[in-house]
Enzyme design. Structure first.
Site, PDB file in Angstrom:
ATOM      1  N   ASP A  49       0.762  -1.200   0.136  1.00 20.80           N
ATOM      2  CA  ASP A  49       0.097  -0.030   0.046  1.00 20.80           C
ATOM      3  C   ASP A  49       0.861   1.324   0.071  1.00 20.80           C
ATOM      4  O   ASP A  49       1.690   1.452   0.965  1.00 20.80           O
ATOM      5  CB  ASP A  49      -0.905  -0.118   1.230  1.00 20.80           C
ATOM      6  CG  ASP A  49      -1.776   1.295   1.476  1.00 20.80           C
ATOM      7  OD1 ASP A  49      -2.480   1.232   2.210  1.00 20.80           O
ATOM      8  OD2 ASP A  49      -1.478   2.281   0.883  1.00 20.80           O
ATOM      9  N   GLY A  64      -9.590   3.863  -6.223  1.00 19.92           N
ATOM     10  CA  GLY A  64      -8.089   3.507  -6.305  1.00 19.92           C
ATOM     11  C   GLY A  64      -7.305   4.156  -5.591  1.00 19.92           C
ATOM     12  O   GLY A  64      -7.407   4.223  -4.501  1.00 19.92           O
ATOM     13  N   ASP A 124      -5.796   6.959  -5.745  1.00 18.23           N
ATOM     14  CA  ASP A 124      -6.522   8.349  -5.540  1.00 18.23           C
ATOM     15  C   ASP A 124      -7.094   8.524  -4.001  1.00 18.23           C
ATOM     16  O   ASP A 124      -6.860   9.096  -3.367  1.00 18.23           O
ATOM     17  CB  ASP A 124      -7.032   8.860  -6.650  1.00 18.23           C
ATOM     18  CG  ASP A 124      -7.147  10.436  -6.584  1.00 18.23           C
ATOM     19  OD1 ASP A 124      -8.258  10.893  -7.494  1.00 18.23           O
ATOM     20  OD2 ASP A 124      -6.512  11.133  -6.006  1.00 18.23           O
ATOM     21  N   TYR A 149      -8.193   3.535 -15.529  1.00 15.97           N
ATOM     22  CA  TYR A 149      -7.903   4.033 -16.883  1.00 15.97           C
ATOM     23  C   TYR A 149      -7.543   3.258 -17.722  1.00 15.97           C
ATOM     24  O   TYR A 149      -7.296   3.292 -19.043  1.00 15.97           O
ATOM     25  CB  TYR A 149      -6.744   5.164 -16.791  1.00 15.97           C
ATOM     26  CG  TYR A 149      -7.275   6.503 -16.236  1.00 15.97           C
ATOM     27  CD1 TYR A 149      -8.786   6.781 -15.830  1.00 15.97           C
ATOM     28  CD2 TYR A 149      -6.425   7.471 -15.980  1.00 15.97           C
ATOM     29  CE1 TYR A 149      -9.100   7.960 -15.263  1.00 15.97           C
ATOM     30  CE2 TYR A 149      -7.097   8.758 -15.649  1.00 15.97           C
ATOM     31  CZ  TYR A 149      -8.244   8.983 -15.199  1.00 15.97           C
ATOM     32  OH  TYR A 149      -8.723  10.277 -14.749  1.00 15.97           O
TER      33      TYR A 149
HETATM   34  N1  APR Z   1      -1.288   1.570  -2.967  1.00 20.98           N
HETATM   35  C1  APR Z   1      -0.563   1.140  -4.340  1.00 20.98           C
HETATM   36  N2  APR Z   1      -1.181   1.198  -5.316  1.00 20.98           N
HETATM   37  C2  APR Z   1      -2.605   1.121  -5.309  1.00 20.98           C
HETATM   38  C3  APR Z   1      -3.492   1.347  -3.975  1.00 20.98           C
HETATM   39  C4  APR Z   1      -2.663   1.704  -3.068  1.00 20.98           C
HETATM   40  N3  APR Z   1      -3.324   1.689  -1.831  1.00 20.98           N
HETATM   41  N4  APR Z   1      -4.770   1.285  -4.592  1.00 20.98           N
HETATM   42  C5  APR Z   1      -4.959   1.017  -5.854  1.00 20.98           C
HETATM   43  N5  APR Z   1      -3.458   0.875  -6.302  1.00 20.98           N
HETATM   44  C6  APR Z   1      -3.270   0.417  -7.601  1.00 20.98           C
HETATM   45  C7  APR Z   1      -4.344  -0.197  -8.494  1.00 20.98           C
HETATM   46  O1  APR Z   1      -4.280  -1.381  -8.185  1.00 20.98           O
HETATM   47  C8  APR Z   1      -3.694   0.001  -9.904  1.00 20.98           C
HETATM   48  O2  APR Z   1      -2.602  -0.953 -10.293  1.00 20.98           O
HETATM   49  O3  APR Z   1      -2.891   1.688  -8.326  1.00 20.98           O
HETATM   50  C9  APR Z   1      -2.743   1.500  -9.773  1.00 20.98           C
HETATM   51  C10 APR Z   1      -3.725   2.601 -10.602  1.00 20.98           C
HETATM   52  O4  APR Z   1      -4.851   2.366 -10.666  1.00 20.98           O
HETATM   53  P1  APR Z   1      -6.013   3.485 -10.304  1.00 20.98           P
HETATM   54  O5  APR Z   1      -5.832   4.058  -8.947  1.00 20.98           O
HETATM   55  O6  APR Z   1      -7.294   3.001 -10.740  1.00 20.98           O
HETATM   56  O7  APR Z   1      -5.752   4.841 -11.214  1.00 20.98           O
HETATM   57  P2  APR Z   1      -5.731   5.011 -12.776  1.00 20.98           P
HETATM   58  O8  APR Z   1      -5.873   4.002 -13.432  1.00 20.98           O
HETATM   59  O9  APR Z   1      -4.598   6.032 -13.062  1.00 20.98           O
HETATM   60  O10 APR Z   1      -7.276   5.920 -12.813  1.00 20.98           O
HETATM   61  C11 APR Z   1      -7.209   7.156 -12.227  1.00 20.98           C
HETATM   62  O11 APR Z   1      -9.218   6.454 -11.089  1.00 20.98           O
HETATM   63  O12 APR Z   1      -9.253   6.683  -8.692  1.00 20.98           O
HETATM   64  C12 APR Z   1      -9.527   7.611  -9.909  1.00 20.98           C
HETATM   65  O13 APR Z   1      -9.513   9.555  -9.308  1.00 20.98           O
HETATM   66  C13 APR Z   1      -8.861   8.639 -10.078  1.00 20.98           C
HETATM   67  O14 APR Z   1     -10.110   9.324 -11.964  1.00 20.98           O
HETATM   68  C14 APR Z   1      -8.830   8.660 -11.459  1.00 20.98           C
HETATM   69  C15 APR Z   1      -8.719   7.432 -12.001  1.00 20.98           C
END
Ligand code: APR
Length: 168
Positions: free
Chosen positions: A10, A32, A34, A123
């Site tokens: 994490d 995610g 974010d 995404y």
């Molecule tokens: N720590 C590390 N990695 C994480 C965590 C965490 N706590 N939570 C999720 N991830 C990973 C996901 O498993 C994925 O491999 O982060 C990677 C990116 O996925 P997303 O968080 O969905 O980001 P993204 O694909 O760039 O999409 C961004 O999603 O959450 C919304 O506000 C955000 O609109 C934006 C979009």
């Protein structure tokens, strides 16, 4: 060349100087990683983001780390490309995310930085392609950062990042 290490975990629990967030243009938070970063950093993060938004895809904008524990000096928000099949400049935008984020970290003299797998979740960017872009971009961007952590949240992403790091 900067040291790059793949870890599984994490990102909000890491003790680094800068933490990269896979944000959206509003910088108000989302799901995610974010969502996880906003939950851990507290409500001041969305307020700071709102004052700096919008963040165009490929750009990087820094805020303080607020309530993150371990305390992180900077959160560097970057907005990945939405995957549309790969013929719409997605690879260049993703490379810009990594380049602009590490250059922003240099502006703060960060020694350590952690990246999530930007754009590979909501995404939809294919994790293997994204991993190669991340490693290639970070290897070719001059930086004073001493250590980069590429943080995977699942084993598949961890394996893709490790493969990208070890392939020639
Ligand atoms: N720590 C590390 N990695 C994480 C965590 C965490 N706590 N939570 C999720 N991830 C990973 C996901 O498993 C994925 O491999 O982060 C990677 C990116 O996925 P997303 O968080 O969905 O980001 P993204 O694909 O760039 O999409 C961004 O999603 O959450 C919304 O506000 C955000 O609109 C934006 C979009």
């Amino acid at each position: 060349m900067v040291a790059i290490e793949v870890i599984l975990g994490d990102i909000t629990r890491l003790d680094v100087d800068a933490l990269v967030n896979a944000a959206n243009e509003s910088l108000l938070g989302g799901g995610g990683v974010d969502g996880a970063i906003h939950r851990a950093a507290g409500p001041r993060l969305a307020k700071a983001g709102a004052a700096l938004a919008p963040c165009p895809p490929g750009e990087a904008i820094a805020t303080p780390g607020f309530d993150l524990d371990p305390p992180v000096r900077h959160i560097i928000h970057t907005v990945g490309p939405v995957w549309e099949g790969g013929r719409n400049g997605e690879a260049e935008v993703l490379a810009s995310c990594y380049r602009n984020a590490i250059q922003t970290a240099d502006e703060f003299g960060a020694e350590t930085i952690a990246f999530p797998a930007i754009a590979t979740g909501v995404y939809g960017f294919p994790a293997d392609k994204a991993a190669r872009i991340a490693v290639r971009t970070l290897r070719e961007t001059p930086t004073e950062v001493a250590k980069i952590f590429l943080v995977a949240f699942d084993q598949e992403t961890h394996d893709q990042l490790t493969a990208a790091l070890t392939e020639r």
